[in-house]
Design a protein around this motif. Structure first.
Motif, PDB file in Angstrom:
ATOM      1  N   ALA A 277       0.847  -1.191   0.000  1.00 55.41           N
ATOM      2  CA  ALA A 277       0.000   0.000   0.000  1.00 55.41           C
ATOM      3  C   ALA A 277       0.880   1.237   0.000  1.00 55.41           C
ATOM      4  N   VAL A 278       0.646   2.132  -0.946  1.00 59.91           N
ATOM      5  CA  VAL A 278       1.386   3.391  -1.037  1.00 59.91           C
ATOM      6  C   VAL A 278       0.406   4.497  -0.686  1.00 59.91           C
ATOM      7  N   VAL A 279       0.562   5.057   0.497  1.00 52.15           N
ATOM      8  CA  VAL A 279      -0.438   5.957   1.060  1.00 52.15           C
ATOM      9  C   VAL A 279       0.141   7.360   1.205  1.00 52.15           C
ATOM     10  N   GLY A 280      -0.598   8.368   0.814  1.00 47.97           N
ATOM     11  CA  GLY A 280      -0.156   9.742   1.007  1.00 47.97           C
ATOM     12  C   GLY A 280      -0.833  10.699   0.046  1.00 47.97           C
ATOM     13  N   HIS A 281      -0.668  11.972   0.321  1.00 45.44           N
ATOM     14  CA  HIS A 281      -1.318  13.004  -0.495  1.00 45.44           C
ATOM     15  C   HIS A 281      -0.620  13.147  -1.843  1.00 45.44           C
ATOM     16  N   ARG A 282      -1.387  13.578  -2.846  1.00 44.61           N
ATOM     17  CA  ARG A 282      -0.883  13.707  -4.206  1.00 44.61           C
ATOM     18  C   ARG A 282       0.214  14.765  -4.287  1.00 44.61           C
ATOM     19  N   ASN A 283       1.201  14.482  -5.106  1.00 42.23           N
ATOM     20  CA  ASN A 283       2.289  15.428  -5.354  1.00 42.23           C
ATOM     21  C   ASN A 283       1.828  16.450  -6.389  1.00 42.23           C
ATOM     22  N   ARG A 284       1.658  17.689  -5.988  1.00 40.60           N
ATOM     23  CA  ARG A 284       1.141  18.719  -6.884  1.00 40.60           C
ATOM     24  C   ARG A 284       2.247  19.466  -7.636  1.00 40.60           C
ATOM     25  N   GLU A 285       3.503  19.189  -7.303  1.00 36.99           N
ATOM     26  CA  GLU A 285       4.612  19.903  -7.926  1.00 36.99           C
ATOM     27  C   GLU A 285       5.043  19.265  -9.244  1.00 36.99           C
ATOM     28  N   ARG A 286       4.700  18.006  -9.481  1.00 37.89           N
ATOM     29  CA  ARG A 286       5.041  17.353 -10.736  1.00 37.89           C
ATOM     30  C   ARG A 286       4.048  16.228 -10.993  1.00 37.89           C
ATOM     31  N   ASP A 287       3.957  15.815 -12.247  1.00 40.41           N
ATOM     32  CA  ASP A 287       3.107  14.681 -12.590  1.00 40.41           C
ATOM     33  C   ASP A 287       3.793  13.413 -12.108  1.00 40.41           C
ATOM     34  N   SER A 288       3.208  12.769 -11.121  1.00 39.86           N
ATOM     35  CA  SER A 288       3.836  11.605 -10.508  1.00 39.86           C
ATOM     36  C   SER A 288       2.768  10.680  -9.969  1.00 39.86           C
ATOM     37  N   TRP A 289       3.066   9.388  -9.964  1.00 35.68           N
ATOM     38  CA  TRP A 289       2.123   8.441  -9.363  1.00 35.68           C
ATOM     39  C   TRP A 289       2.372   8.307  -7.863  1.00 35.68           C
ATOM     40  N   LEU A 290       3.427   8.935  -7.369  1.00 33.68           N
ATOM     41  CA  LEU A 290       3.818   8.821  -5.963  1.00 33.68           C
ATOM     42  C   LEU A 290       3.222   9.943  -5.108  1.00 33.68           C
TER      43      LEU A 290
ATOM     44  N   ASP B 299       9.849   8.320 -10.334  1.00 37.24           N
ATOM     45  CA  ASP B 299       8.730   7.383 -10.481  1.00 37.24           C
ATOM     46  C   ASP B 299       9.208   5.978 -10.841  1.00 37.24           C
ATOM     47  N   ALA B 300      10.128   5.893 -11.791  1.00 40.25           N
ATOM     48  CA  ALA B 300      10.643   4.581 -12.198  1.00 40.25           C
ATOM     49  C   ALA B 300      11.479   3.961 -11.083  1.00 40.25           C
ATOM     50  N   GLU B 301      12.255   4.797 -10.384  1.00 42.91           N
ATOM     51  CA  GLU B 301      13.073   4.286  -9.274  1.00 42.91           C
ATOM     52  C   GLU B 301      12.200   3.654  -8.195  1.00 42.91           C
ATOM     53  N   ALA B 302      11.073   4.282  -7.906  1.00 37.91           N
ATOM     54  CA  ALA B 302      10.171   3.743  -6.885  1.00 37.91           C
ATOM     55  C   ALA B 302       9.637   2.375  -7.296  1.00 37.91           C
ATOM     56  N   LEU B 303       9.269   2.229  -8.576  1.00 39.53           N
ATOM     57  CA  LEU B 303       8.786   0.930  -9.045  1.00 39.53           C
ATOM     58  C   LEU B 303       9.862  -0.137  -8.899  1.00 39.53           C
ATOM     59  N   ARG B 304      11.095   0.224  -9.242  1.00 43.29           N
ATOM     60  CA  ARG B 304      12.183  -0.764  -9.135  1.00 43.29           C
ATOM     61  C   ARG B 304      12.483  -1.119  -7.692  1.00 43.29           C
ATOM     62  N   ARG B 305      12.282  -0.178  -6.763  1.00 39.81           N
ATOM     63  CA  ARG B 305      12.487  -0.497  -5.338  1.00 39.81           C
ATOM     64  C   ARG B 305      11.450  -1.499  -4.846  1.00 39.81           C
ATOM     65  N   ILE B 306      10.213  -1.336  -5.308  1.00 38.77           N
ATOM     66  CA  ILE B 306       9.164  -2.255  -4.867  1.00 38.77           C
ATOM     67  C   ILE B 306       9.302  -3.598  -5.569  1.00 38.77           C
ATOM     68  N   VAL B 307       9.561  -3.560  -6.870  1.00 37.41           N
ATOM     69  CA  VAL B 307       9.647  -4.783  -7.682  1.00 37.41           C
ATOM     70  C   VAL B 307      10.954  -4.721  -8.488  1.00 37.41           C
ATOM     71  N   PRO B 308      12.052  -5.213  -7.949  1.00 35.95           N
ATOM     72  CA  PRO B 308      13.340  -5.103  -8.653  1.00 35.95           C
ATOM     73  C   PRO B 308      13.338  -5.705 -10.055  1.00 35.95           C
ATOM     74  N   ASP B 309      12.557  -6.761 -10.253  1.00 31.41           N
ATOM     75  CA  ASP B 309      12.545  -7.404 -11.580  1.00 31.41           C
ATOM     76  C   ASP B 309      11.335  -6.990 -12.404  1.00 31.41           C
TER      77      ASP B 309
ATOM     78  N   VAL C 107       2.061   6.312 -14.282  1.00 30.81           N
ATOM     79  CA  VAL C 107       2.497   4.948 -13.983  1.00 30.81           C
ATOM     80  C   VAL C 107       3.048   4.271 -15.228  1.00 30.81           C
ATOM     81  N   ILE C 108       2.329   4.414 -16.342  1.00 23.83           N
ATOM     82  CA  ILE C 108       2.752   3.771 -17.592  1.00 23.83           C
ATOM     83  C   ILE C 108       4.108   4.311 -18.039  1.00 23.83           C
ATOM     84  N   THR C 109       4.284   5.633 -17.933  1.00 22.21           N
ATOM     85  CA  THR C 109       5.577   6.230 -18.283  1.00 22.21           C
ATOM     86  C   THR C 109       6.685   5.687 -17.394  1.00 22.21           C
ATOM     87  N   ALA C 110       6.403   5.585 -16.091  1.00 27.91           N
ATOM     88  CA  ALA C 110       7.409   5.065 -15.153  1.00 27.91           C
ATOM     89  C   ALA C 110       7.740   3.614 -15.453  1.00 27.91           C
TER      90      ALA C 110
END
Length: 473
Positions: A402-415, A424-434, A452-455
């Protein structure tokens, strides 16, 4: 196993060993075949224009302008018919493209067809006026009043203008889905009213037997496709399976699940993650169909949807009573396990977008670390179906983050903003390395899905391994 560490974020399940099973993907050649058909009929229309003297009818300025007007009208007509076929819910086409991709192509083809139709009207009028003393406006009025079928064509054009205007993004944003959907049906009326004008006065519709058979055949094919797949099949399926509401469950103050039972549902060709257009026959408003995904894998006895109350139709779900009759149109969409390209999967959901992914999770084969569910919500209280997700993840040998928190309004991000320092891509790799070796399913708010798709693509996931469905209109 590495996971993203956030304030108020946590792994919700641990792996458990189980068997794995490969699923055959939906044939990709279906998409290629439908694209070849579309290009083929368009090029054939141009060939008919050439065969009818299209390259030689430039004896004067008026003839040349009129001749180009003929070509724009012909291409506009064939694109209008292809537009109808795109949204006729033909199973082969729908399964090959998916509804969100079909809607994108439908929109592109529709605006192109409309622009060519407008060019056709202007060019034909200017071309005809060049040989008279009436002037452009008087020539247009004369054509409308005295040419066979032109009054009907004018009415059809007005209907198409209304469809195009309400399809502009700013206009759509002001309309309820049900109102937009009703207005959009005028596209069929516009196409139908244009037919007499084309067949009665169109030189290219009457030049030879081949042209006549082609145009009559294409119009008939479009009409039959709409009647069979948009009208007949939904009525037959609803009558055959006798769907009724079984139970209504409040998952949260704003989220409701509806379980529908029926006869011989094991014969319904539906997969987890797909959606239907639902009509609940409980009184006023029953004609309005709304798209809701299955939130549980079909078991042959029942179907379940889960929706958040964001408008009149979705709020109405909480007031449904057991025994209410149901009509469905579908199933639709490519967001299902049949499109997988590998044995391992990542399901990434935002908010209520978890519902089709929860159904997909249930249908996936069990395997050690075979599936990771990433669930993005603004607050912990926004999590729905949590117990089911936990139990399914354990049974499948996967985990839920679960990734919980308020939306980032400073940039387009899924985080959320709490981890704005991460890419964004780094976060995905941290959760799922492969993650680059897995299929990725995405469902949520359209803008969030784009992030998300871009990341995922930046993280190395092949384009063919990213699966998504947008439920926007």
């Amino acid at each position: 196993m590495t996971s993203l560490v956030l304030p108020d974020s946590r792994d919700l399940a641990a792996p458990a060993a189980s068997r794995r099973r490969a699923l055959a993907p939906t044939p990709r050649w279906w998409r290629d075949a439908s694209a070849v058909f579309a290009w083929g009929v368009t090029l054939f229309v141009v060939a008919l224009w050439v065969a009818g003297g299209g390259l030689t009818a430039f004896g004067s300025l008026g003839e040349g302008v009129t001749n180009i007007g003929r070509l724009t009208g012909l291409v506009a007509s064939v694109l209008m018919l292809l537009q109808v076929l795109l949204m006729a819910r033909i199973p082969m086409v729908e399964q090959a493209w998916g509804q969100d991709e079909l809607a994108r192509v439908h929109r592109l083809v529709g605006f192109t067809s409309f622009n060519l139709m407008a060019a056709h009207i202007v060019l034909i009028t200017v071309g005809y006026s060049a040989g008279t003393d009436l002037g452009i406006l008087a020539t247009f009025v004369d054509q409308v009043l005295h040419s066979p079928g032109m009054l009907l064509a004018l009415a059809g054009t007005i209907a198409l203008v209304m469809v195009v205007v309400t399809s502009v993004k700013k206009a759509r944003a002001r309309l309820r889905y049900e109102s937009w959907h009703l207005l959009h049906l005028y596209a069929y009326l516009g196409a139908g009213l244009a037919l007499p004008h084309q067949l009665w006065t169109g030189q290219d519709f009457k030049t030879n037997t081949t042209a006549t058979v082609f145009w009559w055949g294409l119009y008939a094919f479009a009409l039959v496709a709409v009647l069979v797949y948009r009208v007949g099949l939904p009525i037959v399926r609803s009558a055959r399976h006798r769907l009724v509401v079984s139970t209504v469950v409040a998952e949260s103050p704003t989220v409701t699940s509806v379980v529908v039972r029926g006869r011989r549902l094991d014969r319904l060709p539906v997969r987890a993650g797909q959606f239907f257009q639902w009509r609940f026959l409980d009184g006023a408003g029953w004609t309005r169909g709304n798209p809701y995904s299955l939130s549980a894998a079909p078991d042959g006895r029942t179907l379940r949807i889960t929706a958040e109350a964001v408008g009149g139709s979705s709020e109405r779900l909480a007031r449904l009573r057991p025994g209410t009759r149901v009509m469905v149109e579908g199933p639709y969409g490519r967001l299902h396990t049949g499109v997988r390209t590998s044995d391992k999967t990542v399901l990434i959901a935002g908010g209520i977008g978890i519902t089709p992914l929860r159904a997909i999770l249930e249908e996936l084969p069990a395997a050690p670390d075979g599936v990771v569910v990433i669930y993005r919500v603004g607050r912990q209280s926004d999590i729905v179906l949590a117990d089911e997700l936990l139990a399914l993840a354990r049974a499948k040998g996967g985990r839920v983050v679960a990734v919980v928190g308020h939306r980032n309004r400073e940039r387009d991000s899924w985080l959320p903003v709490e981890v704005a320092h991460l890419g964004d891509a780094e976060a995905l790799r941290r959760i799922v390395p492969d993650i680059a070796e897995r299929d990725v399913y995405v469902c949520g708010n359209p803008a969030w899905m784009d992030a998300v798709i871009t990341a995922a693509r930046e993280a190395g996931v092949p384009a063919g391994a990213v699966h998504h469905e947008r439920f926007t209109y």
